[in-house]
Design an enzyme around this catalytic site. Structure first.
Site, PDB file in Angstrom:
ATOM      1  CG  ASN A 188      -3.241  -6.436  -8.078  1.00 30.60           C
ATOM      2  OD1 ASN A 188      -2.776  -5.569  -7.334  1.00 30.60           O
ATOM      3  ND2 ASN A 188      -4.484  -6.391  -8.486  1.00 30.60           N
TER       4      ASN A 188
ATOM      5  CB  CYS B  25      -0.923   0.018   1.216  1.00 31.45           C
ATOM      6  SG  CYS B  25      -1.957   1.501   1.310  1.00 31.45           S
TER       7      CYS B  25
END
Length: 326
Positions: free
Chosen positions: A209, A108
């Site tokens: 991803n 993140c």
């Protein structure tokens, strides 16, 4: 099934397919997952990020993130944090709460998370990631331990391969790789070659991803990287059926988008489920954001989104949805 869609085995857990839902802060709560499971049936669902430290401190606000329903599929509970003791304790707690997988966020790029020494900040200290993986493994009894990383921290430090090797040695069961480095956040096209390098460097499954939105982009991720599966993030916001769409497209089957009536029913059901979880006031606030995704591409969506800002009840939402879909 096609050559792309396959089950994945993680320890004693068999996941029926390799098209997975990504953790989505502010979105992938229990209502989102219930709808996604029913309408899209990804091989694995994921919670929002959950603070390991807050779980250790028994912060009641974390309870909503840890709830799991009987009518949803396998769920990965994603933790964030950098403290070994907290991560170990939290891993055991989420296993007790029904987690099928426990995942550590190491990718993140949000400033608040990085400032706490977590998220993509962890990629600056690969040995700490190894310690955290070992702590998670001490904390759980049976469930798989996974991590989600990026291909590197910046243009000068593509250390994804190094981290993947260290993580594998520490005992991680699977790695998900977002194909941008942390400094890029979401602004650059996915670096497929960097994901491929990680796939080829380890002997555990790697999930790709980034920029996966349909059958074509899913096929590109598989063929460009050799990954074991794909994880879909922003493309499923407002489109919980996108997983079934992708599976159909990869299988050469016809796919029909939900009609306006179906979309309206899903929006209202999502609101009702949010009310049950977090109460009316917060459900209204969240529905304003969700409405922007559900209405994307529909004629009149801009006016709909503007009016959503004044929504104060389910009746208001129902009226606006019916006007939009008429």
């Amino acid at each position: 099934m096609t050559e792309y869609i396959k089950p994945i085995q993680l320890k004693n857990l068999t996941l029926e397919n390799n098209i997975w839902q990504a953790p989505l802060a502010g979105y992938s709560s229990l209502p989102f997952r219930v709808l996604t499971w029913r309408l899209g049936r990804p091989g694995l669902l994921a919670t929002e990020m959950i603070s390991a430290k807050a779980i250790e401190q028994k912060n009641d606000k974390q309870e909503q993130y840890m709830k799991k329903a009987d009518n949803e599929g396998p769920v990965a509970y994603q933790l964030w944090g950098c403290d070994e003791a907290a991560v170990e304790y939290a891993s055991g707690v989420v296993e007790d709460r029904g987690a099928d997988v426990v995942d550590l966020n190491c990718g993140c790029p949000v400033r608040k998370v990085k400032a706490a020494g977590a998220g993509s900040k962890l990629m600056e200290d690969p040995q700490l990631i190894a310690k955290l993986i070992k702590a998670m493994k001490r904390g759980v009894q049976e469930i798989p331990v996974t991590i989600k990383i990026r291909v590197g921290t910046n243009d000068r430090n593509y250390n994804g391969v190094e981290i993947a090797k260290i993580a594998e040695e520490a005992g991680v069961d699977l790695i998900t790789v977002h194909g941008r480095h942390a400094a890029e956040r979401y602004s650059h096209t996915v670096r497929y070659e960097k994901i491929q390098e990680i796939v080829e460097a380890v002997n555990i499954p790697v999930i790709g991803n980034g920029d996966v939105v349909d059958g074509v982009s899913t096929k590109k991720m598989f063929e460009s990287t050799g990954c074991a599966g794909v994880m879909i993030g922003r493309a499923c916001m407002g489109s919980p059926w996108v997983f079934n769409k992708i599976k159909a497209e990869l299988s050469g089957e016809e796919w029909l988008e939900p009609d306006h009536n179906e979309l309206a029913e899903v929006m209202l059901e999502h609101y009702d489920l949010l009310v049950d979880l977090i109460g009316k006031d917060r459900a209204i606030r969240q529905s304003r954001k969700l409405g922007a995704f559900y209405s994307k591409g529909i004629i009149g969506a801009r006016n709909f989104r503007n009016k959503l800002n004044n929504m104060k009840s389910r009746e208001d939402l129902e009226e606006l949805v019916n006007l939009l879909m008429s």
